[in-house]
Design a protein around this motif. Structure first.
Motif, PDB file in Angstrom:
ATOM      1  N   ALA A 359       2.345   0.945   0.199  1.00  0.00           N
ATOM      2  CA  ALA A 359       1.066   1.074  -0.508  1.00  0.00           C
ATOM      3  C   ALA A 359       0.025   1.771   0.369  1.00  0.00           C
ATOM      4  N   SER A 362      -0.215   5.369  -0.220  1.00  0.00           N
ATOM      5  CA  SER A 362      -0.392   5.777  -1.620  1.00  0.00           C
ATOM      6  C   SER A 362      -1.891   5.983  -1.892  1.00  0.00           C
ATOM      7  N   ASP A 364      -3.335   4.154  -4.103  1.00  0.00           N
ATOM      8  CA  ASP A 364      -3.801   2.881  -4.681  1.00  0.00           C
ATOM      9  C   ASP A 364      -4.838   2.224  -3.778  1.00  0.00           C
TER      10      ASP A 364
END
Ligand SMILES: Cc1cc2nc3c(=O)[nH]c(=O)nc-3n(C[C@H](O)[C@H](O)[C@H](O)COP(=O)(O)OP(=O)(O)OC[C@H]3O[C@@H](n4cnc5c(N)ncnc54)[C@H](O)[C@@H]3O)c2cc1C
Length: 403
Positions: A359, A362, A364
């Protein structure tokens, strides 16, 4: 040194936190959804103007400006904790009219500008109606040594004619960018440090052409960093800031506080990364334990805390030196923090990425964008190596004095 906060600074700091939590962070998703770098100029979301109006209403406007007639009248040491808070969000500095490169440009105009220049450019900058750029770096020469700067500024009657190419001109794609403080060569035969001058070049002057935008690690920053060509651009000589040949003197004055402001924001950025790291470590379980309970992760968290504290103290010391002994005598401390703060931010963000696993890289979470910003700050306003050279030279001098 006394770093205790005055009642005024404490109150401003609390107000800045409230603004960040109540207004800026909630506006970030909308801002990034609506921001677009596909056009020139960029599309800057309308929410930015709402944030600016709110910041003004809350008395969080032009806090960087040490002149009380023009801004908050805070010292650098007083401004540091507030700038740090603005470093938690990439959009907070613009919302508070405290973003680079405008802050440095405003200080230059306040100190060296003629009454006309102040009326035309400083006034709307202080009001947040326009934005400005600084054009020093050039693609064709190693610009960390500004004596290399080759863009020509030549006299022609009552005008200057400018020819050259700049790049990494931050903010040039911003719709409010109206003027660039351009550093160029006025007298190639003068002593090395007296060859260059700074002139104000309006972006709508014929011959100013934005060639392209430069993304950073693939990210499009609002306003971008542009390559700009100046082809026979004509401006009146009254657009010169200060004396002819005074670019170094002015740049030196501009870069002291400018570098420190970057560092203050870097510390806020590192704090945000540490906070994200802790949140993630508390919410994830691996091998039967929360990440936060794994010794190795705790060590990463602890190291990050210690390094941020060290950086903050050095930043405050540099700010205090700038306030008390001035730019010249604070150069060692300013160079030192200019090396330390971006490196600490890079390391802490990198650890936060690691703790987030996949993550972390990413979109996000904002860590990759944060890393890109911190990493480039190792070049901005002088690369690490140039500052290390200054520190090394000073250290050797001090050592010789001791013998
Ligand atoms: C995101 C971003 C925004 C920027 N915004 C602006 C802006 O608004 N306006 C502007 O004018 N510029 C801006 N810059 C440019 C920045 O200030 C320059 O990149 C920086 O000063 C270095 O100049 P250079 O790129 O020409 O590198 P060079 O001068 O070519 O240096 C390259 C490398 O050589 C090494 N080096 C240099 N000097 C020494 C030394 N004395 N000893 C050992 N090694 C050395 C360093 O590793 C250095 O990184 C921006 C840059 C970035 C990345």
């Amino acid at each position: 040194m006394d770093f205790s906060e005055s009642a005024r600074v404490k109150e401003l700091r609390e107000r800045a936190w409230a603004f960040l939590d109540e207004c800026v962070r909630p506006a970030e998703p909308e801002y990034w959804k609506e921001f677009s770098a596909e056009t020139l100029p960029h599309r800057i979301p309308a929410v930015m103007e709402d944030l600016k109006a709110e910041a003004r209403k809350r008395g969080l406007w032009n806090l960087f400006m040490p002149d009380p007639a023009l801004g908050a009248g805070l010292t650098n040491a007083e401004y540091a904790p507030i700038a740090e808070i603005s470093g938690w969000s990439p959009i907070a500095p613009e919302a508070m009219n405290c973003s680079a490169p405008d802050t440095g440009n405003m200080e230059v105009l306040a100190r060296f500008g003629t009454p006309d220049q102040r009326e035309t450019w400083l006034k709307p900058l202080l009001a947040g109606e326009i934005r400005s750029c600084i054009g020093m770096t050039e693609p064709d020469v190693a610009s960390s040594d500004p004596t290399n700067i080759a863009c020509r500024i030549e006299r022609d009657g009552a005008d200057y004619v400018i020819n050259g190419r700049k790049w990494w001109t931050s903010g040039a794609a911003h719709p409010k960018a109206k003027v660039v403080l351009l550093m160029g060569l006025t007298d190639p035969d003068a002593e090395r440090h007296s060859r260059h001058s700074i002139v104000l070049v309006p972006f709508d002057a014929p011959g100013v052409n934005i060639v392209r935008q430069l993304p950073v690690f693939g990210f499009d920053d609002p306003g971008s960093h542009c390559e700009v060509r100046f082809d026979n651009v004509r401006v009146p000589q009254t657009n010169r800031i200060g004396e002819e040949g005074s670019a170094f003197l002015i740049a030196q004055m501009r870069l002291g506080p400018g570098r420190l402001h970057h560092c203050m924001r870097m510390i806020g950025l590192a704090e945000r990364a540490l906070s994200l790291m802790c949140e993630r470590a508390k919410s994830r379980t691996a091998f039967g334990k929360r990440l936060a309970d794994q010794g190795v992760v705790r060590e990463q968290i602890a190291r990050s805390r210690v390094e941020i504290e060290q950086a903050r103290l050095l930043c405050l010391k540099a700010a205090w030196m700038l306030d008390t002994v001035g730019n010249r005598d604070a150069r060692f401390e300013i160079s030192a923090i200019k090396v330390v703060a971006p490196n600490v931010a890079c390391v802490v963000i990198d650890r936060a990425i690691q703790v987030h696993g996949g993550a972390g890289v990413s979109n996000d979470v904002p860590l990759t964008q944060m890393y890109a910003y911190a990493r480039t700050t190792r070049f901005m306003d002088g690369p690490d190596e140039v500052h290390l050279a200054t520190i090394g030279r000073e250290e050797l001098r001090r050592e010789e004095g001791r013998v």
